[in-house]
Design an enzyme around this catalytic site. Sequence first.
Site, PDB file in Angstrom:
ATOM      1  CG  ASP A  14      49.029  33.170 -46.955  1.00 12.13           C
ATOM      2  OD1 ASP A  14      48.804  32.729 -47.517  1.00 12.13           O
ATOM      3  OD2 ASP A  14      47.073  33.616 -46.360  1.00 12.13           O
ATOM      4  CG  ASP A  53      43.924  34.506 -44.702  1.00 11.79           C
ATOM      5  OD1 ASP A  53      42.771  35.011 -45.582  1.00 11.79           O
ATOM      6  OD2 ASP A  53      44.685  33.955 -45.350  1.00 11.79           O
ATOM      7  CG  ASP A  88      46.781  35.882 -52.196  1.00 12.46           C
ATOM      8  OD1 ASP A  88      45.976  36.830 -53.166  1.00 12.46           O
ATOM      9  OD2 ASP A  88      47.545  34.813 -53.250  1.00 12.46           O
TER      10      ASP A  88
END
Length: 199
Positions: A16, A172, A18
């Site tokens: 990922d 995250d 961000d």
Amino acid sequence: MRDADYTREFDGLIFDCDGTLSHSMPLHFVAWRDTMSKYAITFGEDRFYSMGGMPSDKIIEILSGEQGVSVDASVVAQEKEDAFEKLIDQLPTLDDVVDVARRHHGRMPMAVASGGIRTIVNRQLDQMGITDLFAAVVTAEDTQRHKPEPDVFLEAARQLGLDPTKCLVFEDSPLGFQAADAAGMQWIDVRPYHPESGS
């Protein structure tokens, strides 16, 4: 994670962007807060993090619907992305995760799979100087369905030419974990490596 060699267990790595490669979420929250306040839409920090990985226009549709505010989601989403882009020169990397990518570059295929829009994801990768590490970059424009659906990760595996079940995801957000599970991929939660975690 810091010293792990993933080449023995996996055929590819998918990251990922961000909150995973970049520690961008605090900057995104500032951009969201400033943009939403113009439309009298409330978007608290806890809710913001719970919706990580969801495209901006979808977030706006949900929030405006819940709060009875009539807005053009695509226009407001662009305003939010413009606000974030003005902050991008302050963008810090998540060094422990970027180090994983650097150590495995040239040793196994790697991709970025993000719910963000391509221009913003590419700007971040350029800002961090890591664009060349990745053989594929998959963004919100590349799939019809988004996290928690598995499509972005499956498309990344397809572009790498790999069996999805042989890919490891770095994420995250809870929506991202669900998407990786749905894709049949193992995943690592990078939140313990965020600066505020004290790791």
